[in-house]
Each structure stands twice: as structure tokens, then as C-alpha cells.
Scaffold this motif. Sequence first.
Motif, PDB file in Angstrom:
ATOM      1  N   ILE A   1     -32.691  50.925   8.374  1.00 44.73           N
ATOM      2  CA  ILE A   1     -31.570  50.271   9.065  1.00 44.73           C
ATOM      3  C   ILE A   1     -30.257  50.528   8.317  1.00 44.73           C
ATOM      4  O   ILE A   1     -29.251  50.915   8.917  1.00 44.73           O
ATOM      5  N   LEU A   2     -30.274  50.330   7.003  1.00 43.34           N
ATOM      6  CA  LEU A   2     -29.053  50.501   6.207  1.00 43.34           C
ATOM      7  C   LEU A   2     -28.667  51.976   6.099  1.00 43.34           C
ATOM      8  O   LEU A   2     -27.478  52.328   6.126  1.00 43.34           O
ATOM      9  N   TRP A   3     -29.651  52.862   5.956  1.00 47.82           N
ATOM     10  CA  TRP A   3     -29.394  54.305   5.859  1.00 47.82           C
ATOM     11  C   TRP A   3     -28.757  54.819   7.151  1.00 47.82           C
ATOM     12  O   TRP A   3     -27.728  55.496   7.127  1.00 47.82           O
ATOM     13  N   ASP A   4     -29.371  54.495   8.278  1.00 45.17           N
ATOM     14  CA  ASP A   4     -28.865  54.968   9.563  1.00 45.17           C
ATOM     15  C   ASP A   4     -27.425  54.500   9.785  1.00 45.17           C
ATOM     16  O   ASP A   4     -26.567  55.280  10.211  1.00 45.17           O
ATOM     17  N   GLN A   5     -27.171  53.223   9.490  1.00 41.31           N
ATOM     18  CA  GLN A   5     -25.829  52.688   9.727  1.00 41.31           C
ATOM     19  C   GLN A   5     -24.806  53.325   8.793  1.00 41.31           C
ATOM     20  O   GLN A   5     -23.682  53.638   9.206  1.00 41.31           O
ATOM     21  N   GLY A   6     -25.187  53.505   7.520  1.00 40.98           N
ATOM     22  CA  GLY A   6     -24.269  54.127   6.564  1.00 40.98           C
ATOM     23  C   GLY A   6     -23.898  55.540   6.956  1.00 40.98           C
ATOM     24  O   GLY A   6     -22.736  55.949   6.876  1.00 40.98           O
ATOM     25  N   VAL A   7     -24.890  56.310   7.389  1.00 41.12           N
ATOM     26  CA  VAL A   7     -24.629  57.703   7.816  1.00 41.12           C
ATOM     27  C   VAL A   7     -23.752  57.716   9.065  1.00 41.12           C
ATOM     28  O   VAL A   7     -22.737  58.423   9.131  1.00 41.12           O
ATOM     29  N   LYS A   8     -24.120  56.917  10.056  1.00 45.92           N
ATOM     30  CA  LYS A   8     -23.366  56.907  11.320  1.00 45.92           C
ATOM     31  C   LYS A   8     -21.912  56.488  11.107  1.00 45.92           C
ATOM     32  O   LYS A   8     -21.003  57.052  11.726  1.00 45.92           O
ATOM     33  N   ASP A   9     -21.702  55.489  10.254  1.00 50.08           N
ATOM     34  CA  ASP A   9     -20.341  54.996  10.051  1.00 50.08           C
ATOM     35  C   ASP A   9     -19.427  56.060   9.453  1.00 50.08           C
ATOM     36  O   ASP A   9     -18.201  55.986   9.587  1.00 50.08           O
ATOM     37  N   VAL A  10     -20.013  57.034   8.771  1.00 55.82           N
ATOM     38  CA  VAL A  10     -19.210  58.121   8.196  1.00 55.82           C
ATOM     39  C   VAL A  10     -19.089  59.297   9.168  1.00 55.82           C
ATOM     40  O   VAL A  10     -17.987  59.734   9.502  1.00 55.82           O
ATOM     41  N   VAL A  11     -20.212  59.804   9.645  1.00 62.03           N
ATOM     42  CA  VAL A  11     -20.175  61.073  10.391  1.00 62.03           C
ATOM     43  C   VAL A  11     -19.611  60.913  11.800  1.00 62.03           C
ATOM     44  O   VAL A  11     -18.944  61.830  12.306  1.00 62.03           O
ATOM     45  N   GLU A  12     -19.874  59.786  12.435  1.00 61.95           N
ATOM     46  CA  GLU A  12     -19.372  59.615  13.804  1.00 61.95           C
ATOM     47  C   GLU A  12     -17.853  59.463  13.827  1.00 61.95           C
ATOM     48  O   GLU A  12     -17.206  59.866  14.797  1.00 61.95           O
ATOM     49  N   LYS A  13     -17.281  58.926  12.766  1.00 64.64           N
ATOM     50  CA  LYS A  13     -15.812  58.870  12.674  1.00 64.64           C
ATOM     51  C   LYS A  13     -15.214  60.262  12.554  1.00 64.64           C
ATOM     52  O   LYS A  13     -14.045  60.488  12.884  1.00 64.64           O
ATOM     53  N   GLU A  14     -16.024  61.212  12.062  1.00 60.69           N
ATOM     54  CA  GLU A  14     -15.557  62.604  11.906  1.00 60.69           C
ATOM     55  C   GLU A  14     -15.884  63.438  13.143  1.00 60.69           C
ATOM     56  O   GLU A  14     -15.725  64.664  13.117  1.00 60.69           O
ATOM     57  N   GLY A  15     -16.336  62.785  14.196  1.00 64.77           N
ATOM     58  CA  GLY A  15     -16.604  63.481  15.449  1.00 64.77           C
ATOM     59  C   GLY A  15     -17.981  64.103  15.553  1.00 64.77           C
ATOM     60  O   GLY A  15     -18.230  64.922  16.454  1.00 64.77           O
ATOM     61  N   TYR A  16     -18.896  63.707  14.672  1.00 64.63           N
ATOM     62  CA  TYR A  16     -20.252  64.264  14.704  1.00 64.63           C
ATOM     63  C   TYR A  16     -21.168  63.428  15.595  1.00 64.63           C
ATOM     64  O   TYR A  16     -21.073  62.195  15.622  1.00 64.63           O
ATOM     65  N   LYS A  17     -22.046  64.096  16.294  1.00 67.27           N
ATOM     66  CA  LYS A  17     -23.099  63.426  17.063  1.00 67.27           C
ATOM     67  C   LYS A  17     -24.315  63.249  16.151  1.00 67.27           C
ATOM     68  O   LYS A  17     -24.623  64.137  15.357  1.00 67.27           O
ATOM     69  N   THR A  18     -24.982  62.104  16.261  1.00 66.76           N
ATOM     70  CA  THR A  18     -26.179  61.864  15.444  1.00 66.76           C
ATOM     71  C   THR A  18     -27.419  61.772  16.333  1.00 66.76           C
ATOM     72  O   THR A  18     -27.385  61.206  17.421  1.00 66.76           O
ATOM     73  N   LEU A  19     -28.498  62.345  15.844  1.00 65.05           N
ATOM     74  CA  LEU A  19     -29.811  62.237  16.470  1.00 65.05           C
ATOM     75  C   LEU A  19     -30.698  61.467  15.501  1.00 65.05           C
ATOM     76  O   LEU A  19     -30.650  61.715  14.295  1.00 65.05           O
ATOM     77  N   VAL A  20     -31.511  60.538  15.983  1.00 66.74           N
ATOM     78  CA  VAL A  20     -32.359  59.727  15.098  1.00 66.74           C
ATOM     79  C   VAL A  20     -33.836  59.903  15.468  1.00 66.74           C
ATOM     80  O   VAL A  20     -34.205  59.782  16.638  1.00 66.74           O
ATOM     81  N   ALA A  21     -34.642  60.206  14.459  1.00 67.20           N
ATOM     82  CA  ALA A  21     -36.098  60.290  14.631  1.00 67.20           C
ATOM     83  C   ALA A  21     -36.762  59.476  13.521  1.00 67.20           C
ATOM     84  O   ALA A  21     -36.191  59.305  12.436  1.00 67.20           O
TER      85      ALA A  21
END
Length: 358
Positions: A203-223
Motif C-alpha cells: 500500500i505504501l510503496w504503490d502510493q509513494g511511487v504513484k505520487d511521484v511518477v504520475e505528477k511527471e505524466g507517467y502512467k502506472t500499471l499495478v500487478a
Amino acid sequence: MKITRKLSVLAATAALGAAGLSACSVGGGSSDSAAAATNAVFSGNEQLMPMRQKSHDALKGKKIAFVPILYKGYKLTENWGTTMQRTFDDAGAEFKVYDSNFSSDRMINTINDLIARKAADVLVLQNQDLGLLDNAVDRAQKAGIYTVMLNMPSTRLGDAFVGVDVYGAAQSIAKRAVSDCNSRNAPKTISIIDGPGNDPASILWDQGVKDVVEKEGYKTLVAHSQFQNAQAQAAAESVLQQQQGKVCGFMVTFDLNSVTVGQTVKAAEGRGQIAPGSVGVYTLDADKDWCNALKQGVVTASAAYDVQGIGAAGAVAVQNLLTNGVKPGASHSVAYVSSTVVDKSNIDQTTIACYQSK
């Protein structure tokens, strides 16, 4: 380097000790404070040798039970266990490890049995599901047993939590991944491969990554991998197949799974499925095996953290609880160890990376 490691651990443990596990307190009342004042082992002034004797007397014969998610053959928890074993052996306490072997049912049954038999004065736990241990922590406290959480907090906090700041570490390594991807004008898609998905680390890993990369315009895929290498490999193969060269990196929650993902990426390069060096592999933690994979070019970088410091701080937390006079459940503390991004350029100079079991 050894001096730096010792200072780091001492700083973490001293912070816990000096605060009496209350520096980050989120609970506790005045009546409990009064109880602490009357039952505490130490006063404000102590002579050196009597102080040492009081500490040993307070720990002698006490039973500390460590119930991790997985123990045998797993460097992370074996490192914690080894550190705590040394500490409690020296203090005359009894320390036992109960391996859950990745079974939540086995973990709960073990804890319930220890509580029912009053076979522990302190339970040191690692939570593999956010709410899994809530009832167990409550029952332990009512039975007069302290609880210390290592690295994976529960919503029912217990008496003390010690671990890495997963969210902060995820942000640090995500910034590195974005920098690498931007430097080679890579496609703006990042694949996250976590554990079960409902555990605190995921939960914490996914949120930490998303909060950084999505602000930079990256799409995230989660498995989800369930922290199993076979599932991590299958998830990586699926992403590489489906994205057809349009993914720039994998963010894998734990280092062991990241090595498998890195090998999957190398295999795809070998088949000509993706261009060499076009996909980075990033993770959290850096044990000896991960460091070897890094030097072989299998993985890219990691947010390494002070694993040995968690074992030491956990041992200090137990000692404080057994000497400060506060009843189980009457106070709650949270303390984090350090983390830093490592890659080939600094791995040999970073004391908290490349740890082993003992």
C-alpha cells in the motif's frame, strides 16, 4: 564504514531509549504516566554498576517471541532475529522464533497459542496484512503482553513500531526511475509489481511511487506477486508482452522479487523483444544477493534501508517496555530507520546495503 553503521544504529536506538518509546507517541493517558512513575525500573539518577544490574534483573527470564512472515532462508528476518538473539542472550532473556512460512493462518494460530498459554512477555510481530493482527494485538494487551511491530505496521498499533518509511523510500527511488526514463526519452509507462496488494508495504510503496511518477505524466500499471518469484516473473512477462516496448521501468516492492524481474527483462533483451537497456528495474531493500545482481547488471537501483538497525531498535524497544513501568497498550510509538538510493556507483560505500543473515 563500520563506524558509520554503528553510529546510525546507536542514533536510532538512543532515540528510542531517550524518549522511553514516547517520542512519536500517539496515545497514552495521565493515569498510565502515573503508573510508569511508580513501576519504572530506573530513576533519574543511577550508579553505573547498579544500573547495569537493574537492567539485567528486569530482563532475566523474560520470554520474547518473534513471529515473522517468513524466517528460514530469508536474510531480512534472519538478520533481525540474529540481532535480537544476541541482545536477549546477553541480557538473560529467552528469545524464540516462530516461523509463519508465509501462512497468515499459521501466524494467527501461533500468536493465539502464545497468548492463551501466556508463553510470552513480549510479542515481536511482522504484519503481512494491514488488519490481520488487529485482534491479536488487542488480545495480547488485555493478557498483559507487550507487542512490538517490525517494518509492517498494523492499524492496531501495539506498543511500538520500528521500520523503514516505505512511502518515503518509494518516493526516493521513483524519482531516480523518472530521471533515468527521462534521460533516454523512454515511453512514459511504469509497471509496479507489489506483494499481495493489501499489505502495509504494498500500500505504501504503490502510493509513494504513484505520487511521484504520475505528477511527471507517467502512467502506472499495478500487478500483485504475493512476494513470490514465480508470480513476479509472470507479471513482468505479461507487461513486456502487452506493452510491446512501451514500458520504461519496473518498480518492485522487494529486492528478491526484483532480481527475478531483472532476469525476466534480460531474457526479453536476449530474445530481441526489447532493446538492451531500455527497461530499468528498481526496488526497496538491498541484501547481499540483490547487490550481486546489481553488479551483474541484472537490476538498476534500490532504496536500501537499515535492516540491521531495525533488529537493534526492536531489541531496544523490548527492553524499554520491560523497564519503563508502562502497562501493555498504554503507550504507542513509531520510529523509522534510514534509507538511501544505491546503484553501482555507491553500493560498495553504503553501509546499510548488501547485508547478510548474521
